[in-house]
Design a protein around this motif. Structure first.
Motif, PDB file in Angstrom:
ATOM      1  N   LEU A   1       0.840  -1.197   0.000  1.00 53.81           N
ATOM      2  CA  LEU A   1       0.000   0.000   0.000  1.00 53.81           C
ATOM      3  C   LEU A   1       0.878   1.250   0.000  1.00 53.81           C
TER       4      LEU A   1
ATOM      5  N   ASP B   1      -4.199   2.597  -3.954  1.00 49.90           N
ATOM      6  CA  ASP B   1      -4.078   1.226  -3.454  1.00 49.90           C
ATOM      7  C   ASP B   1      -5.096   0.951  -2.342  1.00 49.90           C
ATOM      8  N   ALA B   2      -5.573   2.030  -1.713  1.00 55.68           N
ATOM      9  CA  ALA B   2      -6.518   1.921  -0.608  1.00 55.68           C
ATOM     10  C   ALA B   2      -7.479   3.099  -0.664  1.00 55.68           C
TER      11      ALA B   2
ATOM     12  N   TYR C   1     -12.049   1.755   5.923  1.00 59.02           N
ATOM     13  CA  TYR C   1     -10.743   1.720   5.260  1.00 59.02           C
ATOM     14  C   TYR C   1     -10.603   0.389   4.541  1.00 59.02           C
ATOM     15  N   ARG C   2     -10.445   0.464   3.221  1.00 54.88           N
ATOM     16  CA  ARG C   2     -10.364  -0.757   2.411  1.00 54.88           C
ATOM     17  C   ARG C   2      -9.055  -0.815   1.645  1.00 54.88           C
ATOM     18  N   ASP C   3      -8.470  -1.992   1.645  1.00 50.89           N
ATOM     19  CA  ASP C   3      -7.292  -2.319   0.852  1.00 50.89           C
ATOM     20  C   ASP C   3      -7.807  -2.725  -0.522  1.00 50.89           C
TER      21      ASP C   3
ATOM     22  N   LYS D   1      -5.740  -6.043  -2.146  1.00 49.20           N
ATOM     23  CA  LYS D   1      -6.161  -7.365  -1.674  1.00 49.20           C
ATOM     24  C   LYS D   1      -7.682  -7.501  -1.580  1.00 49.20           C
TER      25      LYS D   1
ATOM     26  N   VAL E   1     -10.149  -3.303   5.890  1.00 41.90           N
ATOM     27  CA  VAL E   1      -9.215  -3.341   7.012  1.00 41.90           C
ATOM     28  C   VAL E   1      -9.947  -2.985   8.305  1.00 41.90           C
TER      29      VAL E   1
ATOM     30  N   THR F   1      -5.493   4.070  10.796  1.00 40.09           N
ATOM     31  CA  THR F   1      -5.196   3.661   9.423  1.00 40.09           C
ATOM     32  C   THR F   1      -3.737   3.249   9.245  1.00 40.09           C
TER      33      THR F   1
ATOM     34  N   TRP G   1      -2.705  -2.022  12.029  1.00 40.85           N
ATOM     35  CA  TRP G   1      -2.567  -3.326  11.350  1.00 40.85           C
ATOM     36  C   TRP G   1      -2.220  -4.388  12.325  1.00 40.85           C
TER      37      TRP G   1
END
Length: 175
Positions: free
Chosen positions: A41, A87-88, A123-125, A128, A132, A171, A175
């Protein structure tokens, strides 16, 4: 009487300290940067926030979005990009806005008011194709009852600062 060979003792202490440091760095890949964004990302899209609070507070969604974008620019963990190249994605919705008495003194006199704002952030990746997190953040700030419009607006700005900081931290290091 016990005699201590200080040269051997200090060498032993140095060897022990180096062993501990080596073991810590070898087994633990801890980052001191504060960020743990996955390497795949690099960019993030932050579209204009929705306002479903029902408050009709003018400029609230724009101010939230601008502050959030600036936090990411200042942090430099993820580069802000448009949705097509990102990317996100971080999508925010203002879900609540409340301006209510906070402190009531004797005789039921209101001396302070409280602005409380709730923001749902998703929040989205996009690489993939996973979410998230999808959670609600809330913060508040007090201002004097009978204060100026400027006092109220400053309270709103402080709440938005706290919210955007919390969203940024979640964000880049959640993780």
């Amino acid at each position: 009487m016990l005699k201590i060979n200080f040269a051997k003792f200090s060498s032993l202490i140095l060897l022990l300290a180096l062993t501990i440091v080596f073991n810590f760095t070898a087994c633990c890949s801890y980052s001191f940067t504060g960020a743990s964004v996955p390497k795949h990302l690099n960019t993030i899209a932050i579209p204009i926030a929705d306002d479903k609070s029902g408050s009709a507070e003018i400029g609230l969604r724009e101010s939230l979005t601008q502050k959030l974008i600036q936090k990411f620019i200042d942090d430099n963990s993820l580069q802000v990009a448009d949705r097509v190249n990102a990317d996100a994605i971080l999508e925010c919705t203002i879900v609540s806005f409340n301006d209510a008495p906070a402190i009531v003194a004797a005789g039921e006199n209101v001396t302070s008011r409280r602005i409380t704002i709730g923001v749902r952030a998703s929040y989205r990746d996009l690489v993939k194709k996973i979410t998230v997190y999808d959670k609600t953040f809330s913060s508040y700030e007090d201002y004097p009852q009978g204060g100026s419009l400027s006092d109220r607006n400053n309270a709103i700005e402080k709440v938005l600062d706290k919210l955007t900081e919390d969203i940024l931290l979640e964000t880049v290091s959640g993780w």
